[in-house]
Design a protein around this motif. Structure first.
Motif, PDB file in Angstrom:
ATOM      1  N   ALA A   1       0.834  -1.207   0.000  1.00 55.46           N
ATOM      2  CA  ALA A   1       0.000   0.000   0.000  1.00 55.46           C
ATOM      3  C   ALA A   1       0.866   1.253   0.000  1.00 55.46           C
ATOM      4  CB  ALA A   1      -0.931  -0.011   1.210  1.00 55.46           C
TER       5      ALA A   1
ATOM      6  N   ILE B   1       2.296   1.763  -3.573  1.00 54.59           N
ATOM      7  CA  ILE B   1       1.293   2.205  -4.541  1.00 54.59           C
ATOM      8  C   ILE B   1       0.848   3.639  -4.274  1.00 54.59           C
ATOM      9  CG2 ILE B   1      -1.039   1.791  -5.412  1.00 54.59           C
ATOM     10  CD1 ILE B   1      -0.597  -1.174  -4.995  1.00 54.59           C
ATOM     11  N   VAL B   2       0.533   3.943  -3.015  1.00 60.50           N
ATOM     12  CA  VAL B   2       0.057   5.290  -2.689  1.00 60.50           C
ATOM     13  C   VAL B   2       1.144   6.322  -2.946  1.00 60.50           C
ATOM     14  CG1 VAL B   2      -0.722   6.790  -0.817  1.00 60.50           C
ATOM     15  CG2 VAL B   2      -1.643   4.483  -1.023  1.00 60.50           C
TER      16      VAL B   2
ATOM     17  N   SER C   1       1.488   6.751  -6.630  1.00 56.40           N
ATOM     18  CA  SER C   1       0.253   7.250  -7.242  1.00 56.40           C
ATOM     19  C   SER C   1       0.213   8.773  -7.292  1.00 56.40           C
ATOM     20  CB  SER C   1      -0.968   6.725  -6.477  1.00 56.40           C
ATOM     21  OG  SER C   1      -1.083   7.350  -5.203  1.00 56.40           O
TER      22      SER C   1
ATOM     23  N   GLY D   1      -3.120  -4.992   0.309  1.00 54.65           N
ATOM     24  CA  GLY D   1      -2.470  -3.693   0.115  1.00 54.65           C
ATOM     25  C   GLY D   1      -3.050  -2.908  -1.040  1.00 54.65           C
TER      26      GLY D   1
ATOM     27  N   SER E   1      -4.830   0.675  -0.747  1.00 53.24           N
ATOM     28  CA  SER E   1      -4.273   1.814  -1.487  1.00 53.24           C
ATOM     29  C   SER E   1      -5.344   2.538  -2.296  1.00 53.24           C
ATOM     30  CB  SER E   1      -3.147   1.344  -2.407  1.00 53.24           C
ATOM     31  OG  SER E   1      -3.632   0.433  -3.378  1.00 53.24           O
ATOM     32  N   TYR E   2      -6.306   1.781  -2.849  1.00 49.22           N
ATOM     33  CA  TYR E   2      -7.401   2.428  -3.581  1.00 49.22           C
ATOM     34  C   TYR E   2      -8.262   3.268  -2.648  1.00 49.22           C
ATOM     35  CZ  TYR E   2      -6.851   0.383  -8.230  1.00 49.22           C
ATOM     36  OH  TYR E   2      -6.392   0.061  -9.487  1.00 49.22           O
TER      37      TYR E   2
ATOM     38  N   SER F   1      -6.274   6.357  -1.830  1.00 49.39           N
ATOM     39  CA  SER F   1      -6.222   7.236  -2.989  1.00 49.39           C
ATOM     40  C   SER F   1      -7.501   8.046  -3.135  1.00 49.39           C
ATOM     41  CB  SER F   1      -5.980   6.414  -4.260  1.00 49.39           C
ATOM     42  OG  SER F   1      -5.969   7.238  -5.407  1.00 49.39           O
TER      43      SER F   1
ATOM     44  N   SER G   1      -3.823  11.838  -6.718  1.00 53.29           N
ATOM     45  CA  SER G   1      -3.468  10.419  -6.698  1.00 53.29           C
ATOM     46  C   SER G   1      -4.205   9.680  -7.806  1.00 53.29           C
ATOM     47  CB  SER G   1      -3.813   9.804  -5.339  1.00 53.29           C
ATOM     48  OG  SER G   1      -3.536   8.417  -5.317  1.00 53.29           O
TER      49      SER G   1
ATOM     50  N   ILE H   1      -4.132   5.607  -9.620  1.00 53.26           N
ATOM     51  CA  ILE H   1      -3.553   4.258  -9.579  1.00 53.26           C
ATOM     52  C   ILE H   1      -3.912   3.517 -10.859  1.00 53.26           C
ATOM     53  CG2 ILE H   1      -3.398   2.104  -8.277  1.00 53.26           C
ATOM     54  CD1 ILE H   1      -4.328   3.597  -5.817  1.00 53.26           C
TER      55      ILE H   1
END
Length: 444
Positions: free
Chosen positions: A33, A36-37, A40, A368, A372-373, A376, A402, A404
């Motif tokens: 996470a 990705i974050v 992003s 994760g 993360s979504y 975001s 952000s 993704i």
């Protein structure tokens, strides 16, 4: 041992140490996470910049500053140059301008403004699809069009310019500027000419018939006055110089070329080919599209850097996976001994522990990604409100902090699985080296 039986064995052993496995999965999920974050942000801002660039009305425009004179210097564009450019494939229209070579002043009843005067070729503007925000295109000699910000900075003549007050938008406050209808308003265009070394002020009448649209970019400013070819000829006749240059007519150099031209391509795809053709012909060109390559390079570097930082987090989490798998090998030594005793090959035993470490990494990656979504979405909703409240300034519309894309998710999963498999490689190898007799006696 069948693959189905191997997975059953893995799940049974993971249930025996639920808390330890849960914490290991949680560490993997948090690291994924984080990667990705973090990345992003670069993807989101990159998408916003590219979107604004592509949606800008300037994206199909190519500025032509002049033509190479052969010594590295630029010479003004001629009518022949413009006609040559108009014949190129992908060119929709070519607008051109000549700038009056002195400051001009426009005066009407109780108001005045000092600004640039530009001769513009209005038929080509119409071909390019340039529209007016109000009014009509000048046709007669004394008719002019003004920039969008002209009236907003038309100051009362009884105000000292040094005491003028401007609002947050950068324009004069309403109490100090023109408030009537600018269309149909008559002005005296004041300019100067040289005679026997002295400056003499001349005045000619003009009437506003149209106002150009607001520039596409927020920072752009247009308070210029656009005159016809006939009006320019009148000013040149009075001053005796090209483009009404403020100099002695006997010493003035003739300059009948255009100061600038703007090429309007048919579409975004045609911009690059048109630019290439112009450069091959020796023209000095610029397009906002040429900046997109540099923008992409900068953001790609930023993305790679943030992904690298996120990878470090996953590497840290892999320490937990390595510890979990090492403990698993130690605790399951009797089971490993039994498996070897009934004929399980070292390859199968190694695969079981590699599958377990990969399984832990995969579950952590899935969790994760989901987290993360959620983060975001929260960032895109909350951060603009926080920044606007903190700085008391409205952010640009459509700003995305952000984003993704699937490619980022794929990168994160690949990195996570690769790291977790490497983390389980050493414990899996150690499992194959366990002595059967010692394992059966729990002496490992």
């Amino acid at each position: 041992m069948k693959l189905k039986d191997q997975f059953r064995f893995i799940r049974q052993n993971m249930k025996k140490n639920r808390m330890r496995v849960f914490m290991t999965i949680l560490a993997s999920a948090m690291s994924v996470a984080f990667l990705i974050v973090l990345a992003s942000v670069a993807f989101g801002l990159h998408d916003t910049v590219i979107k604004d660039t592509i949606e800008s009305p300037d994206v199909t425009q190519i500025e032509v500053a002049g033509k190479d004179a052969g010594n590295g210097n630029a010479e003004s564009l001629t009518n022949e140059d413009v006609e040559e450019i108009e014949t190129l494939d992908g060119v929709n229209a070519v607008t051109r301008q000549k700038q009056i070579r002195q400051e001009t002043r426009y005066v009407t009843e109780g108001y005045e403004i000092n600004t640039q005067t530009i001769q513009s070729h209005f038929p080509s503007m119409d071909n390019a699809g340039i529209e007016l925000s109000e009014g009509a295109v000048p046709e007669a000699r004394d008719e002019v069009a003004v920039g969008y910000h002209f009236a907003l900075n038309l100051m009362k003549d009884d105000i000292n310019p040094e005491e003028a007050e401007y609002g947050e938008d950068g324009h004069l406050i309403p109490e100090q500027r023109f408030s009537g209808d600018i269309i149909g308003q008559s002005f005296d265009l004041e300019f100067k000419r040289m005679e026997d070394g002295e400056e003499i002020t001349e005045t000619v009448p003009v009437t506003v018939t149209g106002v150009l649209e607001k520039p596409g970019r927020e920072w752009a400013w247009d308070q210029s006055v656009y005159i016809t070819d006939e009006k320019l000829a009148e000013l040149e006749g009075i001053t005796g110089t090209s483009k009404a240059m403020l100099t002695d007519p006997a010493e003035a150099e003739e300059d009948t070329g255009y100061d600038s031209a703007t090429v309007y391509a048919d579409d975004l795809e045609a911009v690059k080919s048109v630019m290439t053709s112009l450069e091959e012909e020796g023209y000095f060109v610029y397009s906002i599209v040429s900046e997109m390559g540099q923008i992409n390079t900068l953001f790609n570097i930023a993305k790679a850097g943030l992904i690298f930082i996120g990878t470090i987090a996953i590497l840290i989490a892999s320490i937990g996976i390595f510890n979990t798998m090492t403990m698993a090998v130690t605790e399951r030594a009797p089971d490993i001994g039994i498996m070897k005793a009934i004929g399980a090959s070292p390859k199968v035993i190694k695969r079981i522990f590699l599958l377990e470490s990969t399984y832990i990494g995969l579950v952590g990656a899935v969790i994760g990604i989901a987290v993360s979504y959620v983060i975001s979405i929260g960032v895109n909703l909350a951060l603009p409100m926080i920044l606007e409240a903190a700085f008391e300034e409205e952010l640009p519309a459509g700003l995305q902090f952000s984003s993704i894309p699937f490619s980022l998710v794929l990168i994160a999963v690949v990195i996570c699985l690769a790291v977790t498999m490497l983390s389980g490689l050493r414990p899996a190898k150690r499992a194959t080296e366990i002595d059967v007799l010692k394992a059966m006696r729990r002496e490992v």
